[in-house]
Scaffold this motif. Structure first.
Motif, PDB file in Angstrom:
ATOM      1  N   SER A 121       0.816  -1.223   0.000  1.00  0.00           N
ATOM      2  CA  SER A 121       0.000   0.000   0.000  1.00  0.00           C
ATOM      3  C   SER A 121       0.845   1.267   0.000  1.00  0.00           C
ATOM      4  N   PHE A 122       2.062   1.200   0.515  1.00  0.00           N
ATOM      5  CA  PHE A 122       2.879   2.407   0.660  1.00  0.00           C
ATOM      6  C   PHE A 122       3.071   3.172  -0.660  1.00  0.00           C
ATOM      7  N   PRO A 123       3.339   2.500  -1.780  1.00  0.00           N
ATOM      8  CA  PRO A 123       3.528   3.262  -3.027  1.00  0.00           C
ATOM      9  C   PRO A 123       2.279   4.048  -3.463  1.00  0.00           C
ATOM     10  N   LYS A 124       1.112   3.689  -2.946  1.00  0.00           N
ATOM     11  CA  LYS A 124      -0.119   4.388  -3.311  1.00  0.00           C
ATOM     12  C   LYS A 124      -0.215   5.758  -2.655  1.00  0.00           C
ATOM     13  N   TRP A 125       0.545   5.966  -1.567  1.00  0.00           N
ATOM     14  CA  TRP A 125       0.423   7.234  -0.859  1.00  0.00           C
ATOM     15  C   TRP A 125       1.756   7.835  -0.416  1.00  0.00           C
ATOM     16  N   ALA A 126       2.827   7.074  -0.419  1.00  0.00           N
ATOM     17  CA  ALA A 126       4.137   7.581   0.017  1.00  0.00           C
ATOM     18  C   ALA A 126       4.988   7.906  -1.212  1.00  0.00           C
ATOM     19  N   ALA A 127       5.157   9.183  -1.499  1.00  0.00           N
ATOM     20  CA  ALA A 127       5.827   9.626  -2.727  1.00  0.00           C
ATOM     21  C   ALA A 127       7.231   9.046  -2.875  1.00  0.00           C
ATOM     22  N   GLY A 128       7.950   8.874  -1.781  1.00  0.00           N
ATOM     23  CA  GLY A 128       9.305   8.357  -1.861  1.00  0.00           C
ATOM     24  C   GLY A 128       9.371   6.916  -2.341  1.00  0.00           C
ATOM     25  N   LEU A 129       8.227   6.228  -2.314  1.00  0.00           N
ATOM     26  CA  LEU A 129       8.170   4.837  -2.768  1.00  0.00           C
ATOM     27  C   LEU A 129       7.180   4.665  -3.917  1.00  0.00           C
ATOM     28  N   ALA A 130       6.843   5.769  -4.581  1.00  0.00           N
ATOM     29  CA  ALA A 130       5.813   5.760  -5.619  1.00  0.00           C
ATOM     30  C   ALA A 130       6.146   4.849  -6.791  1.00  0.00           C
ATOM     31  N   SER A 131       7.427   4.566  -7.008  1.00  0.00           N
ATOM     32  CA  SER A 131       7.804   3.695  -8.123  1.00  0.00           C
ATOM     33  C   SER A 131       7.476   2.237  -7.839  1.00  0.00           C
ATOM     34  N   GLY A 132       7.079   1.943  -6.607  1.00  0.00           N
ATOM     35  CA  GLY A 132       6.710   0.582  -6.247  1.00  0.00           C
ATOM     36  C   GLY A 132       7.773  -0.100  -5.415  1.00  0.00           C
ATOM     37  N   LEU A 133       7.395  -1.206  -4.848  1.00  0.00           N
ATOM     38  CA  LEU A 133       8.282  -1.997  -4.003  1.00  0.00           C
ATOM     39  C   LEU A 133       8.264  -3.442  -4.478  1.00  0.00           C
ATOM     40  N   THR A 134       9.412  -4.073  -4.381  1.00  0.00           N
ATOM     41  CA  THR A 134       9.551  -5.482  -4.709  1.00  0.00           C
ATOM     42  C   THR A 134      10.076  -6.191  -3.473  1.00  0.00           C
ATOM     43  N   ARG A 135       9.448  -7.294  -3.131  1.00  0.00           N
ATOM     44  CA  ARG A 135       9.871  -8.033  -1.939  1.00  0.00           C
ATOM     45  C   ARG A 135      11.207  -8.722  -2.198  1.00  0.00           C
ATOM     46  N   ASP A 136      12.098  -8.647  -1.207  1.00  0.00           N
ATOM     47  CA  ASP A 136      13.393  -9.312  -1.256  1.00  0.00           C
ATOM     48  C   ASP A 136      13.649  -9.897   0.127  1.00  0.00           C
ATOM     49  N   GLY A 137      13.185 -11.111   0.364  1.00  0.00           N
ATOM     50  CA  GLY A 137      13.297 -11.713   1.689  1.00  0.00           C
ATOM     51  C   GLY A 137      12.413 -10.992   2.681  1.00  0.00           C
ATOM     52  N   ASP A 138      12.994 -10.538   3.784  1.00  0.00           N
ATOM     53  CA  ASP A 138      12.213  -9.809   4.790  1.00  0.00           C
ATOM     54  C   ASP A 138      12.261  -8.302   4.574  1.00  0.00           C
ATOM     55  N   GLN A 139      12.820  -7.881   3.449  1.00  0.00           N
ATOM     56  CA  GLN A 139      12.888  -6.460   3.108  1.00  0.00           C
ATOM     57  C   GLN A 139      12.162  -6.211   1.790  1.00  0.00           C
ATOM     58  N   TRP A 140      12.021  -4.932   1.470  1.00  0.00           N
ATOM     59  CA  TRP A 140      11.417  -4.508   0.222  1.00  0.00           C
ATOM     60  C   TRP A 140      12.396  -3.559  -0.454  1.00  0.00           C
ATOM     61  N   VAL A 141      12.418  -3.579  -1.763  1.00  0.00           N
ATOM     62  CA  VAL A 141      13.328  -2.736  -2.534  1.00  0.00           C
ATOM     63  C   VAL A 141      12.492  -1.801  -3.397  1.00  0.00           C
ATOM     64  N   GLY A 142      12.884  -0.534  -3.412  1.00  0.00           N
ATOM     65  CA  GLY A 142      12.202   0.458  -4.230  1.00  0.00           C
ATOM     66  C   GLY A 142      13.200   1.471  -4.758  1.00  0.00           C
ATOM     67  N   GLN A 143      12.682   2.399  -5.554  1.00  0.00           N
ATOM     68  CA  GLN A 143      13.513   3.473  -6.088  1.00  0.00           C
ATOM     69  C   GLN A 143      13.158   4.762  -5.366  1.00  0.00           C
ATOM     70  N   GLY A 144      14.126   5.339  -4.699  1.00  0.00           N
ATOM     71  CA  GLY A 144      13.948   6.627  -4.049  1.00  0.00           C
ATOM     72  C   GLY A 144      14.502   7.719  -4.946  1.00  0.00           C
ATOM     73  N   PRO A 145      14.422   8.959  -4.526  1.00  0.00           N
ATOM     74  CA  PRO A 145      14.922  10.081  -5.331  1.00  0.00           C
ATOM     75  C   PRO A 145      16.405   9.964  -5.666  1.00  0.00           C
ATOM     76  N   ASP A 146      17.184   9.277  -4.806  1.00  0.00           N
ATOM     77  CA  ASP A 146      18.629   9.170  -5.020  1.00  0.00           C
ATOM     78  C   ASP A 146      19.082   7.781  -5.443  1.00  0.00           C
ATOM     79  N   GLY A 147      18.135   6.899  -5.776  1.00  0.00           N
ATOM     80  CA  GLY A 147      18.500   5.549  -6.189  1.00  0.00           C
ATOM     81  C   GLY A 147      17.764   4.501  -5.385  1.00  0.00           C
ATOM     82  N   GLU A 148      18.281   3.265  -5.442  1.00  0.00           N
ATOM     83  CA  GLU A 148      17.629   2.145  -4.788  1.00  0.00           C
ATOM     84  C   GLU A 148      17.624   2.286  -3.270  1.00  0.00           C
ATOM     85  N   VAL A 149      16.470   2.018  -2.683  1.00  0.00           N
ATOM     86  CA  VAL A 149      16.333   2.009  -1.228  1.00  0.00           C
ATOM     87  C   VAL A 149      15.824   0.636  -0.793  1.00  0.00           C
TER      88      VAL A 149
END
Length: 131
Positions: free
Chosen positions: A27-55
């Motif tokens: 749900s975060f990419p629907k309302w959190a601009a810093g994660l608007a590009s979406g998130l991909t699950r990677d184990g117990d973490q999630w990976v997304g694109q922030g303003p400065d690159g991968e977060v």
């Protein structure tokens, strides 16, 4: 200790409904601009694109206390802790995010910009849930 700001918004929906929507990492990419590009699950973490690159993002587990804390690891390795709560406020909800200012991380203008971005994110969450 870090300088902090508490940024909040009232949402005219029951707190349980707000939490049920907002706690899911998907749900975060629907309302959190810093994660608007979406998130991909990677184990117990999630990976997304922030303003400065991968977060990388870790989220607190689902719980009955309204806790939506998350930890964001920036491309330079800095980890930011973002405490986020959904609390009952009458028949609605109060959503509060605490924004910390790590030493030597932000100047005043950058901290103000981040606080404004959080305010816009919370307003988008409100708009989604009150629509």
């Amino acid at each position: 200790m870090f300088e902090s700001r508490h940024i909040s918004i009232r949402i005219h929906r029951p707190a349980a409904e707000v939490y049920a929507f907002a706690w899911k990492p998907e749900s975060f990419p629907k309302w959190a601009a810093g994660l608007a590009s979406g998130l991909t699950r990677d184990g117990d973490q999630w990976v997304g694109q922030g303003p400065d690159g991968e977060v990388r993002v870790r989220f607190s587990p689902e719980n009955t206390y309204g806790v939506l804390d998350h930890w964001v690891t920036l491309p330079d390795g800095t980890e930011l802790y973002l405490p986020l709560r959904v609390m009952t406020n009458g028949e609605g909800a109060e959503v509060v995010l605490t924004l910390y200012r790590p030493p030597n991380r932000y100047d005043d203008a950058a901290f103000d910009r981040d606080a404004a971005m959080v305010g816009r994110d919370l307003a988008k969450l409100k708009a989604l849930l009150e629509a």
